[in-house]
Structures are given as structure tokens and as C-alpha cells.
Design a protein around this motif. Structure first.
Motif, PDB file in Angstrom:
ATOM      1  N   LEU A  89       0.794  -1.090  -0.141  1.00 15.96           N
ATOM      2  CA  LEU A  89       0.018   0.034   0.104  1.00 15.96           C
ATOM      3  C   LEU A  89       0.829   1.136   0.056  1.00 15.96           C
ATOM      4  CD1 LEU A  89      -2.618  -0.864   2.770  1.00 15.96           C
ATOM      5  CD2 LEU A  89      -2.913  -1.284   0.299  1.00 15.96           C
ATOM      6  N   THR A  90       0.355   2.474  -0.467  1.00 17.75           N
ATOM      7  CA  THR A  90       1.129   3.673  -0.313  1.00 17.75           C
ATOM      8  C   THR A  90       1.032   3.960   0.909  1.00 17.75           C
ATOM      9  OG1 THR A  90      -1.048   5.007  -0.774  1.00 17.75           O
ATOM     10  CG2 THR A  90       0.174   4.517  -2.709  1.00 17.75           C
ATOM     11  N   VAL A  91       2.064   5.088   1.429  1.00 24.15           N
ATOM     12  CA  VAL A  91       1.979   5.577   2.910  1.00 24.15           C
ATOM     13  C   VAL A  91       0.553   6.122   3.120  1.00 24.15           C
ATOM     14  CG1 VAL A  91       3.002   7.393   3.990  1.00 24.15           C
ATOM     15  CG2 VAL A  91       4.570   5.960   2.477  1.00 24.15           C
ATOM     16  N   TYR A  92       0.023   6.946   2.014  1.00 28.10           N
ATOM     17  CA  TYR A  92      -1.237   7.391   2.441  1.00 28.10           C
ATOM     18  C   TYR A  92      -2.330   6.076   2.755  1.00 28.10           C
ATOM     19  CZ  TYR A  92      -5.491  10.114   1.585  1.00 28.10           C
ATOM     20  OH  TYR A  92      -6.892  10.584   1.641  1.00 28.10           O
ATOM     21  N   GLU A  93      -2.390   5.260   2.085  1.00 25.34           N
ATOM     22  CA  GLU A  93      -3.262   3.886   2.423  1.00 25.34           C
ATOM     23  C   GLU A  93      -2.827   3.406   3.776  1.00 25.34           C
ATOM     24  OE1 GLU A  93      -6.282   3.539   1.434  1.00 25.34           O
ATOM     25  OE2 GLU A  93      -6.189   4.961   0.029  1.00 25.34           O
ATOM     26  N   ASN A  94      -1.455   3.309   4.165  1.00 20.91           N
ATOM     27  CA  ASN A  94      -0.946   2.702   5.273  1.00 20.91           C
ATOM     28  C   ASN A  94      -1.592   3.446   6.288  1.00 20.91           C
ATOM     29  OD1 ASN A  94       1.338   0.683   5.784  1.00 20.91           O
ATOM     30  ND2 ASN A  94       1.616   1.282   3.826  1.00 20.91           N
ATOM     31  N   LYS A 121       5.941  14.903   9.003  1.00 24.72           N
ATOM     32  CA  LYS A 121       6.807  15.146   8.093  1.00 24.72           C
ATOM     33  C   LYS A 121       6.897  14.195   6.873  1.00 24.72           C
ATOM     34  CE  LYS A 121       9.044  18.877  10.454  1.00 24.72           C
ATOM     35  NZ  LYS A 121       7.955  18.889  11.722  1.00 24.72           N
ATOM     36  N   LEU A 122       5.652  13.716   6.436  1.00 21.18           N
ATOM     37  CA  LEU A 122       5.618  12.904   5.636  1.00 21.18           C
ATOM     38  C   LEU A 122       4.787  13.102   4.169  1.00 21.18           C
ATOM     39  CD1 LEU A 122       4.608   9.604   7.823  1.00 21.18           C
ATOM     40  CD2 LEU A 122       6.743  10.078   6.312  1.00 21.18           C
ATOM     41  N   GLU A 123       4.500  14.268   4.188  1.00 21.03           N
ATOM     42  CA  GLU A 123       3.620  14.891   3.300  1.00 21.03           C
ATOM     43  C   GLU A 123       4.154  14.384   1.681  1.00 21.03           C
ATOM     44  OE1 GLU A 123       3.987  18.144   5.686  1.00 21.03           O
ATOM     45  OE2 GLU A 123       1.777  18.746   5.116  1.00 21.03           O
ATOM     46  N   ARG A 128       4.262   7.183  -2.265  1.00 19.91           N
ATOM     47  CA  ARG A 128       5.226   6.045  -2.372  1.00 19.91           C
ATOM     48  C   ARG A 128       4.588   4.910  -1.478  1.00 19.91           C
ATOM     49  NH1 ARG A 128      10.315   9.031  -2.359  1.00 19.91           N
ATOM     50  NH2 ARG A 128      10.043  10.854  -3.795  1.00 19.91           N
ATOM     51  N   THR A 129       5.545   4.174  -1.568  1.00 15.60           N
ATOM     52  CA  THR A 129       5.102   2.616  -0.813  1.00 15.60           C
ATOM     53  C   THR A 129       6.346   2.772   0.375  1.00 15.60           C
ATOM     54  OG1 THR A 129       6.676   1.235  -1.895  1.00 15.60           O
ATOM     55  CG2 THR A 129       4.360   1.240  -2.557  1.00 15.60           C
ATOM     56  N   PRO A 130       6.203   1.990   1.392  1.00 11.13           N
ATOM     57  CA  PRO A 130       6.983   1.945   2.565  1.00 11.13           C
ATOM     58  C   PRO A 130       8.429   1.287   2.116  1.00 11.13           C
ATOM     59  CG  PRO A 130       5.039   1.119   3.493  1.00 11.13           C
ATOM     60  CD  PRO A 130       4.923   1.342   1.954  1.00 11.13           C
ATOM     61  N   LEU A 131       8.573   0.816   1.054  1.00 13.03           N
ATOM     62  CA  LEU A 131      10.003  -0.017   0.555  1.00 13.03           C
ATOM     63  C   LEU A 131      10.586   1.290  -0.001  1.00 13.03           C
ATOM     64  CD1 LEU A 131       8.331  -3.239  -1.019  1.00 13.03           C
ATOM     65  CD2 LEU A 131       9.455  -2.881   1.226  1.00 13.03           C
ATOM     66  N   ARG A 140       7.776   6.664  10.884  1.00 13.87           N
ATOM     67  CA  ARG A 140       6.942   7.796  11.312  1.00 13.87           C
ATOM     68  C   ARG A 140       5.657   7.367  10.531  1.00 13.87           C
ATOM     69  NH1 ARG A 140      11.334  10.932   9.112  1.00 13.87           N
ATOM     70  NH2 ARG A 140      10.029  12.585   7.898  1.00 13.87           N
ATOM     71  N   THR A 141       5.610   6.338   9.621  1.00 12.25           N
ATOM     72  CA  THR A 141       4.409   6.111   8.967  1.00 12.25           C
ATOM     73  C   THR A 141       3.651   5.087  10.000  1.00 12.25           C
ATOM     74  OG1 THR A 141       5.164   5.891   6.600  1.00 12.25           O
ATOM     75  CG2 THR A 141       3.398   4.743   7.070  1.00 12.25           C
TER      76      THR A 141
END
Ligand code: CTP
Ligand code: MG
Length: 233
Positions: A89-94, A121-123, A128-131, A140-141
Motif C-alpha cells: 500500500l502507499t504511505v497514504y493508504e497505510n 513530516k511525511l507529506e 510512495r510505498t514503505p519500501l 513515522r508512517t
């Protein structure tokens, strides 16, 4: 008193991981679990979360007996020492995942995810994906996901490891305030006495699976007790 442990033990085979824990933690308070490595911080958090069952004793939340109640059936957010993100999943979806499970509206999801991402501070990383992230960004995610969940019990297990000095300092100030405002019972594990001092609130000291002190952090700092002088403050 909101989260209460009554004579809680956890033994695995011959090993005692937690012995005779008695604690009462209130909503809106920050409680730091302080102890050296292997003291039992993670073990105690897993019991509080309902991830492990006590061998003996009872755990109550808001007066209700939650001993042995599955974590899925409770309102708990935990950031593990080895934190977990969903790589597909993307960072947003996480970050959004607890809100999707709770069937929040698209507007509410978007607002809360962006607020939490700004704080962490992840804007720029939301697509992206966590990888594709650094260790600190991954952590931070996981913190942002715990933040949006709005749980009654928030457990952060050594949450600022992997972060640079400046961000640690910022989050050390912001996290307690944000979670206190949410009205959750907030528990924060660390091996660092200075971190407990900077966080303020209450401190639970752990030594070889036993709760040795519990009270306002400053009181414990002023009267650390024989057992703790060397190890803790
Ligand atoms: N333990 C174990 N097997 C595990 C986890 C823990 O045997 N998979 C035991 C440890 O040997 C220790 C006790 O449980 O005696 C407490 O460990 P833990 O709760 O993990 O201690 P922490 O205080 O969380 O240590 P750290 O700071 O290293 O995370
Ligand atoms: Mg641990």
C-alpha cells in the motif's frame, strides 16, 4: 482509573516475563514504561493490548474485564518496536487503513491522513510505498497510523528509535500532547531515563519483570530507590 492490572503474571515455560503487576493508568495521562533491555516493557505492553494472555490476574478497561479479549475486539493502537507497515500500500493508504476499517467518510479520511502526515513530516511521501522510505520515514508512517486511529489505549514501544536527533526532540514534545488531547490511556516504553524526564507525566519502572515504582516522573527522579539508582536514574 481506566486501565487496571490486578496481580498480572505472565510466565512462559519456566521463565517469568511479568510478575505480580498491579497498576492503574488514567485516560489523558502519559505513562512511561522505563527499564533496561529485557526488563519486560514489551511483554507488559503485549498484555495491556490483549496480544498475550496473562497466566494469572485480571486486566480491566473502563471497569470492564478485558482479560483475554482479542485485540481486534478492543480499541487499541500499538506501534511495535519492530514496527509494521503494509508494503503493497502507499504511505497514504497505510495511514488511512484504520479509518477505512472504521468506515470513516472520504473527507474525514483525507483530513486526518493529511494532518497526521504533516505532523510526521511525511507529506511528500504519501504516494510512495514503505519500501521506498528510509527507516525513520517508515517508523513515522507507523506512528501516523496510530495517531489517526483514535484508540482508547495507545501503546508506543520505543517509538523514537531510528529517528534523527531533531525529529526525536520535536516528536517528544508533540506526541504526548496529541495523545493526551485524544483522551486515550497513553503508554510509552523507553530504556532512556532522560527520555522519561523530558516527557514528564508518570513513570512505571520495571526491573526483571516486576513493577518497582509508579508515580509522577519527577518524584521518582528525586527518590529513585536503591534498586534503581544504578539502572534507571
Ligand atoms: N522474552 C523471551 N522471548 C521473547 C521475548 C521476551 O524469552 N520472544 C523474555 C526475555 O528473555 C525477558 C523477558 O521476556 O526475560 C522480557 O522481555 P521483553 O519484554 O522483550 O523486554 P523489554 O524490556 O521489552 O526489552 P527491550 O528493551 O530489549 O525491548
Ligand atoms: Mg522491548
Amino acid at each position: 482509573m481506566t486501565l487496571t492490572l490486578e496481580n498480572v503474571w505472565r510466565t512462559v515455560g519456566d521463565e517469568v516475563h511479568i510478575a505480580e503487576a498491579n497498576l492503574s493508568l488514567e485516560r489523558g495521562t502519559l505513562n512511561t514504561l522505563l527499564g533496561p533491555t529485557l526488563a519486560g516493557k514489551t511483554s507488559l505492553m503485549r498484555l495491556m493490548a490483549g496480544l498475550d494472555k496473562p497466566t494469572k490476574g485480571r486486566i480491566l478497561f473502563d471497569g470492564q474485564d478485558v482479560t483475554g479479549v482479542r485485540v481486534q475486539d478492543r480499541s487499541v493502537a500499538m506501534v511495535y518496536q519492530q514496527f509494521i507497515n503494509y508494503p503493497a500500500l502507499t504511505v497514504y493508504e497505510n495511514i488511512a487503513s484504520p479509518l477505512r476499517i472504521a468506515r470513516a467518510s472520504a473527507d474525514e479520511i483525507d483530513r486526518k491522513v493529511r494532518e497526521a502526515a504533516a505532523m510526521m513530516k511525511l507529506e511528500p511521501m504519501l504516494d510512495r510505498t514503505p519500501l521506498e522510505l528510509s527507516g525513520g520515514q517508515q517508523q513515522r508512517t507507523a506512528l501516523a497510523r496510530a495517531l489517526v486511529k483514535g484508540a482508547d489505549l495507545v501503546l508506543l514501544d520505543e517509538p523514537l528509535a531510528n529517528l534523527d536527533y531533531k525529529l526525536r526532540e520535536e516528536l517528544r514534545e508533540e506526541l504526548p500532547r496529541v495523545f493526551a488531547e485524544s483522551g486515550a490511556v497513553f503508554v510509552y516504553a523507553t530504556t532512556e531515563p532522560t527520555e522519561a524526564l523530558l516527557l514528564g507525566g508518570n513513570t512505571v519502572t520495571l526491573h526483571e519483570g516486576r513493577v518497582t515504582q509508579f508515580g509522577p516522573t519527577l518524584d521518582i527522579y528525586r527518590n529513585p530507590g536503591d534498586l534503581l539508582t544504578a539502572d534507571v536514574f
